[in-house]
Design a protein around this motif. Structure first.
Motif, PDB file in Angstrom:
ATOM      1  N   LEU A   9     -33.293  14.911   0.707  1.00  0.00           N
ATOM      2  CA  LEU A   9     -34.466  15.382   0.768  1.00  0.00           C
ATOM      3  C   LEU A   9     -34.160  16.959   0.498  1.00  0.00           C
ATOM      4  O   LEU A   9     -33.245  17.653   1.281  1.00  0.00           O
ATOM      5  N   VAL A  12     -38.177  20.454   1.810  1.00  0.00           N
ATOM      6  CA  VAL A  12     -39.349  19.642   1.955  1.00  0.00           C
ATOM      7  C   VAL A  12     -40.247  20.430   2.939  1.00  0.00           C
ATOM      8  O   VAL A  12     -39.717  20.947   4.111  1.00  0.00           O
ATOM      9  N   SER A  13     -41.693  20.702   2.602  1.00  0.00           N
ATOM     10  CA  SER A  13     -42.626  21.314   3.472  1.00  0.00           C
ATOM     11  C   SER A  13     -43.625  20.478   3.622  1.00  0.00           C
ATOM     12  O   SER A  13     -44.112  19.462   2.766  1.00  0.00           O
ATOM     13  N   LYS A  14     -44.177  20.424   4.743  1.00  0.00           N
ATOM     14  CA  LYS A  14     -45.458  19.464   5.221  1.00  0.00           C
ATOM     15  C   LYS A  14     -46.239  20.036   6.340  1.00  0.00           C
ATOM     16  O   LYS A  14     -45.574  20.683   7.317  1.00  0.00           O
ATOM     17  N   LEU A  22     -42.874  20.941   8.671  1.00  0.00           N
ATOM     18  CA  LEU A  22     -41.611  21.209   7.974  1.00  0.00           C
ATOM     19  C   LEU A  22     -41.675  22.274   6.954  1.00  0.00           C
ATOM     20  O   LEU A  22     -42.615  22.640   6.361  1.00  0.00           O
ATOM     21  N   SER A  47     -41.185  13.711  11.218  1.00  0.00           N
ATOM     22  CA  SER A  47     -42.016  13.916   9.956  1.00  0.00           C
ATOM     23  C   SER A  47     -40.962  14.023   8.877  1.00  0.00           C
ATOM     24  O   SER A  47     -41.600  13.425   7.689  1.00  0.00           O
ATOM     25  N   LEU A  48     -40.018  14.600   8.827  1.00  0.00           N
ATOM     26  CA  LEU A  48     -39.028  14.411   7.910  1.00  0.00           C
ATOM     27  C   LEU A  48     -38.626  12.871   7.451  1.00  0.00           C
ATOM     28  O   LEU A  48     -38.708  12.428   6.233  1.00  0.00           O
ATOM     29  N   ILE A  51     -41.256  11.047   5.797  1.00  0.00           N
ATOM     30  CA  ILE A  51     -41.304  11.243   4.202  1.00  0.00           C
ATOM     31  C   ILE A  51     -40.393  10.438   3.548  1.00  0.00           C
ATOM     32  O   ILE A  51     -40.715   9.792   2.570  1.00  0.00           O
ATOM     33  N   TYR A  56     -45.563   9.606   4.748  1.00  0.00           N
ATOM     34  CA  TYR A  56     -46.274  10.956   4.233  1.00  0.00           C
ATOM     35  C   TYR A  56     -45.740  11.567   3.016  1.00  0.00           C
ATOM     36  O   TYR A  56     -44.605  11.100   2.447  1.00  0.00           O
ATOM     37  N   PRO A  58     -44.792  14.624   0.616  1.00  0.00           N
ATOM     38  CA  PRO A  58     -44.387  15.994   1.018  1.00  0.00           C
ATOM     39  C   PRO A  58     -45.118  17.177   0.097  1.00  0.00           C
ATOM     40  O   PRO A  58     -45.489  16.685  -1.269  1.00  0.00           O
ATOM     41  N   GLU A  59     -45.723  18.101   0.620  1.00  0.00           N
ATOM     42  CA  GLU A  59     -46.500  19.296  -0.042  1.00  0.00           C
ATOM     43  C   GLU A  59     -45.590  19.960  -1.209  1.00  0.00           C
ATOM     44  O   GLU A  59     -45.835  20.401  -2.399  1.00  0.00           O
ATOM     45  N   THR A  60     -44.300  20.135  -0.840  1.00  0.00           N
ATOM     46  CA  THR A  60     -43.253  20.649  -1.627  1.00  0.00           C
ATOM     47  C   THR A  60     -41.832  19.971  -1.509  1.00  0.00           C
ATOM     48  O   THR A  60     -41.876  19.400  -0.512  1.00  0.00           O
TER      49      THR A  60
END
Length: 506
Positions: A9, A12-14, A22, A47-48, A51, A56, A58-60
């Motif tokens: 990964l 990764v942002s969330k 994240l 959270s990670l 993903i 979930y 990831p947003e990025t």
């Protein structure tokens, strides 16, 4: 042994409800390795991994499997990529049997009858469980299993579905020393001998030092370090993970306890479950912590349910000094008597996850009239009390008192439960697996609350499958096996003798 990347990964942002869980977090696990993931509650570990498991998006950032970029549309996509996750809070269908739960996640020959497929699955369950070093009844209903047994079902579920990248979230939190050793040795062999990748999300430093080939540390939604555990000491790893955590105080060798507060006499479950109570007898005094140790599935959950007035039909007596048998007392009357209850499963038995933090806190006092009548609750007073408790008990991740309790991490949800239960000074505290899944700092905070309650004169009954926890807290220790207390030990107790009693008694 191959050590190429199994899962990666990158950046990764969330965010959830405006909160950044994240921030450009990164993680790499290799084939043939056990990789530990460490961090405080709310650090972003789950959270990670959610993903990575397709729960979930990831947003990025990006997710690579075998160095190939993939976009998971959901858990089925992740499963088809060989990823299986055993969650801290299990994802089982409670009224279903074990084999039915596992069959839900399998691709089976649809030409066969359902009964035949169920029978084949049951045989696979028995064979895989034996290989892992335990046995489980494929036709037992999940809601009649202990927490530890449910965890085993989850592990079987993902392995039978073909997982080659196995993510375990707090796998030893509810296991005894011997069970944990068996499980971790098995997953280490799964990685080393079969070339799989195992990701171990844990707070147990000894598990990391003994079983992990690599460890990644997260803090505040970011990745802060990735290193070989053998290159650092346990103290350095603790400091890297949680900062300077205080040292837990030692249990005194003996304490002068007060009068008997709770007397349990000849308690039997009227159900026919294999984990039924078969004549539990114990006495608990004011000013002491009585710890119940035992291998999961020996009646601990049934005893906790009976004492906490959760659905558990029992015969016998549960006598509170000055009140008599309390089995049929309402929850409101129990609270009036100063009884505090902290169940093992905080989300299903202690919190109403869809309700707000302030509503969950207010539940403890609704019957007392402190917040006015049901039809006209004094919201200002509820919010003021909740805000004060959130500060006092250091409940992190509260952006608004109106946010859903479901958005709190496991450790902070537990702190909210304890804040509510200890809002009035309790006289009797019944607590089951209080630090399950909590990090070092949150665990010490919970333990300190239990010690404080004892020191203030409360009688504390601690039921835990974590022997470390029982040894650290209890003034007296009872060992539970086959539905009854089969031995008692005064502190300082011989850990080996307790362990022998837990596993050898028939």
């Amino acid at each position: 042994m191959s050590h190429t990347n199994a899962i990666q990964l990158d950046a990764v942002s969330k965010s959830f409800d405006g909160f950044k869980a994240l921030s450009e977090a990164s993680f790499v696990a290799c084939w043939g390795e056990v990789h530990a993931l460490l961090g405080e509650n709310g650090a972003g570990k789950s959270s990670l991994m959610n993903i990575a498991a397709g729960l979930y998006a990831p947003e990025t950032g990006s997710l690579l499997i075998n160095d190939n970029l993939v976009r998971l549309k959901g858990p089925l996509d992740a499963s088809s990529q060989g990823i299986g996750m055993v969650h801290q809070h299990f994802k089982l269908v409670k009224p279903f049997r074990v084999a039915e739960n596992i069959l839900l996640g399998l691709r089976t020959d649809q030409a066969l009858s359902y009964r035949k497929r169920l029978q084949q699955t049951a045989e696979q369950i028995k064979a895989t469980a034996a290989k892992l070093g335990f046995s489980i009844d494929p036709f037992a209903r999940v809601d009649q299993l202990s927490v530890a047994e449910q965890q085993r079902v989850e592990i079987l579920k993902v392995l039978l579905a073909g997982a080659r990248i196995l993510i375990l979230d707090e796998p030893t939190a509810v296991l005894t020393d011997a069970e944990a050793e068996k499980l971790l040795t098995t997953v280490k062999n799964f990685a080393h001998q079969e070339g799989a990748a195992v990701i171990l999300v844990t707070h147990k430093m000894n598990d990391v030092m003994r079983y992990a080939d690599q460890v990644t540390v997260m803090r505040g939604g970011r990745t802060v370090a990735s290193l070989k555990p053998q290159s650092v000491t346990v103290g350095e790893l603790v400091k890297l993970t949680v900062g300077d955590a205080p040292t837990p105080p030692q249990v005194p060798a003996s304490r002068a306890a007060g009068e008997v507060k709770l007397q349990v006499q000849d308690l039997h479950s009227s159900g026919s479950s294999s984990t039924a109570l078969r004549g539990v007898n114990l006495s608990l005094r004011a000013g002491e912590i009585y710890g119940i140790a035992g291998v999961g599935g020996n009646g601990q959950s049934e005893l906790a349910n009976a004492l906490m007035s959760l659905p558990e039909p029992v015969t016998g007596e549960i006598r509170l000094t000055g009140e008599g048998d309390i089995r049929m007392l309402s929850p409101a009357r129990r609270r009036q008597l100063g009884i505090a209850c902290i169940p093992a499963d905080r989300y299903s038995a202690a919190l109403a996850a869809p309700l707000s933090i302030s509503d969950n806190f207010a539940l403890g006092e609704i019957h007392s009239g402190r917040y006015g009548p049901f039809w006209f609750l004094r919201r200002g007073r509820i919010d003021a009390d909740t805000a004060a408790a959130v500060r006092e008990f250091d409940v992190q991740g509260v952006r608004s008192l109106q946010q859903k309790a479901a958005l709190l991490s496991g450790g902070n949800a537990q702190k909210l439960v304890i804040a509510r239960e200890f809002n009035r000074q309790p006289q009797l505290v019944i607590v089951h697996s209080p630090s399950r899944g909590l990090d070092v700092r949150a665990t010490l905070a919970v333990h300190e609350r239990l010690r404080s309650a004892r020191d203030a004169g409360a009688a504390v009954l601690l039921i835990s499958e974590d022997l470390d926890e029982v040894m650290a807290l209890a003034d007296r220790i009872g060992v539970m096996s086959a539905g009854r207390i089969i031995g008692e030990f005064a502190q300082p107790a011989d850990r080996q003798a307790i362990g022998q009693a837990m596993v050898n008694h028939v």
